[in-house]
Design an enzyme around this catalytic site. Structure first.
Site, PDB file in Angstrom:
ATOM      1  N   ASP A  62      -2.970  -0.905  10.413  1.00 30.37           N
ATOM      2  CA  ASP A  62      -3.107  -1.318   9.023  1.00 30.37           C
ATOM      3  C   ASP A  62      -3.835  -2.319   8.434  1.00 30.37           C
ATOM      4  OD1 ASP A  62      -1.790   1.381   8.843  1.00 30.37           O
ATOM      5  OD2 ASP A  62      -0.097   0.555   7.907  1.00 30.37           O
TER       6      ASP A  62
ATOM      7  N   LYS B  37       0.979  -1.152   0.154  1.00 28.34           N
ATOM      8  CA  LYS B  37      -0.128  -0.118  -0.052  1.00 28.34           C
ATOM      9  C   LYS B  37       0.813   1.162  -0.132  1.00 28.34           C
ATOM     10  CE  LYS B  37       0.892   1.213   4.502  1.00 28.34           C
ATOM     11  NZ  LYS B  37       1.467   2.406   4.869  1.00 28.34           N
TER      12      LYS B  37
ATOM     13  N   PRO C   2       9.651  -5.168   0.176  1.00 25.32           N
ATOM     14  CA  PRO C   2      10.794  -5.035   1.284  1.00 25.32           C
ATOM     15  C   PRO C   2      10.191  -4.906   2.686  1.00 25.32           C
ATOM     16  CG  PRO C   2      10.223  -2.826  -0.055  1.00 25.32           C
ATOM     17  CD  PRO C   2       9.452  -4.031  -0.712  1.00 25.32           C
TER      18      PRO C   2
ATOM     19  N   SER D 277      -0.122  -6.603   5.401  1.00 27.61           N
ATOM     20  CA  SER D 277      -0.847  -7.199   4.253  1.00 27.61           C
ATOM     21  C   SER D 277      -0.691  -8.739   4.329  1.00 27.61           C
ATOM     22  CB  SER D 277      -0.214  -6.694   3.054  1.00 27.61           C
ATOM     23  OG  SER D 277      -0.754  -7.030   1.792  1.00 27.61           O
TER      24      SER D 277
ATOM     25  N   GLY E 250       9.775  -3.297   6.420  1.00 31.39           N
ATOM     26  CA  GLY E 250       9.759  -2.397   6.831  1.00 31.39           C
ATOM     27  C   GLY E 250       9.390  -1.175   5.822  1.00 31.39           C
TER      28      GLY E 250
ATOM     29  N   GLY F 151       3.869  -4.329   4.226  1.00 31.92           N
ATOM     30  CA  GLY F 151       4.219  -5.738   3.687  1.00 31.92           C
ATOM     31  C   GLY F 151       3.613  -6.611   4.979  1.00 31.92           C
ATOM     32  N   GLY F 152       3.940  -6.668   6.223  1.00 36.71           N
ATOM     33  CA  GLY F 152       3.553  -7.543   7.337  1.00 36.71           C
ATOM     34  C   GLY F 152       2.038  -7.495   7.716  1.00 36.71           C
TER      35      GLY F 152
ATOM     36  N   GLY G  40       7.203   1.105   4.953  1.00 40.09           N
ATOM     37  CA  GLY G  40       6.217   1.967   4.872  1.00 40.09           C
ATOM     38  C   GLY G  40       5.092   1.568   3.852  1.00 40.09           C
ATOM     39  N   LEU G  41       5.452   0.297   3.367  1.00 39.34           N
ATOM     40  CA  LEU G  41       4.551  -0.387   2.327  1.00 39.34           C
ATOM     41  C   LEU G  41       3.736  -1.524   2.933  1.00 39.34           C
ATOM     42  CD1 LEU G  41       7.271  -1.281  -0.232  1.00 39.34           C
ATOM     43  CD2 LEU G  41       5.685   1.007  -0.195  1.00 39.34           C
TER      44      LEU G  41
END
Length: 284
Positions: free
Chosen positions: A140, A14, A98, A108, A100, A105-106, A102-103
């Protein structure tokens, strides 16, 4: 029960197209307003349903115990306990996002685990119930379960679906770890951006209130953002460290990616208002 082996469940990245911090609450959390949009760049998870309630996780990142790994197992266990499900699961994580940065990933990965296992274990929870479970794993997680681009308020849990434009993005990954907790605890973080209506925000210049602070604390973020700003309107996502530039055409973004210094990683992906996870769920 559905077929025991289910492949190719996406966990998309995101972007925070804007991130405004309005106040700090008495409990230490922050009131914010932000706009989430997915991008078509994902981790992928495969699931094998087990007939006994054990949970197993494998990852292509051999020997690395990432936050996303932990959240995947926590998500599976929370659904298992909440529904008293007697099945287990073996999970394979193909980690492409990647860690960490800010995307999301964890978060999601956790959301995809909840959505997929709710389907595969036939536990029958509604999206609202899954979001309530997900919120306990991370602020998130509900936006990924919700599956649509969303305007978020509160601490990020109040979601309203929106449909911003779906441009192409070049996302760059500075080789530095930014601690979300440290950003939100920093005394220099702006915390007084006025709350605005969604209509006003959608028609205003977009900004990330964390960006100037993170760039100050982490010169690599400032350097990477400065490089990208030479080519396109660009901002940081979340609390960083990733930054993104916006392009009308895929080839424009790829042309800039080709100029990227070898010391910086990056990828090109299209914005998506419907999560790839929702499209995968619709195939079931």
């Amino acid at each position: 029960m559905t077929a025991p082996l289910s492949l190719g469940w996406p966990a998309p990245a995101k972007l925070n197209l804007f991130l405004h911090i309005n106040a700090r609450r008495h409990d230490g959390y922050h009131e914010l307003q932000t706009l989430f949009q997915f991008v078509e760049h994902c981790d992928y998870l495969d699931f094998k349903v087990l007939d006994k309630p054990e949970l197993k996780l494998h990852s292509n990142l051999a020997g690395v115990v990432a936050d996303s790994d932990n959240l995947i197992l926590k998500a599976a266990k929370s659904l298992q306990q909440h529904t008293k499900c007697q099945f287990g699961v073996e999970i394979w994580l193909d980690k492409r996002l990647p860690m960490g940065g800010g995307l999301g990933g964890g978060s999601s990965d956790a959301a995809t685990t909840l959505v997929a296992l709710n389907q595969l274990w036939e536990t029958g929870l509604s999206a609202t119930e899954l979001c309530e479970l997900g919120l306990k794993l991370g602020a998130d997680v509900p936006v990924f379960i919700n599956g649509f681009s969303a305007f978020a308020e509160g601490v990020g849990e109040k979601l309203q679906n929106v449909e911003p434009a779906e441009p192409w993005y070049l996302v760059l990954v500075p080789q530095v770890h930014v601690s979300t907790a440290e950003v939100f605890q920093d005394p220099e973080l702006p915390r007084n951006t006025p709350k605005l209506s969604l209509e006003s925000l959608m028609n205003s210049p977009w900004q990330n209130d964390c960006q100037s602070l993170v760039a100050k604390r982490h010169p690599q973020v400032a350097k990477t953002l400065g490089w990208l700003l030479e080519y396109a309107p660009s901002r940081m996502t979340g609390t960083g460290a990733c930054v993104f530039g916006q392009f009308e055409q895929e080839q424009e973004a790829k042309d800039v990616l080709a100029k990227l210094p070898a010391s910086i990683q990056g990828f090109v992906a299209k914005g998506a208002n419907i999560s790839p996870l929702m499209l995968r769920l619709a195939q079931c």
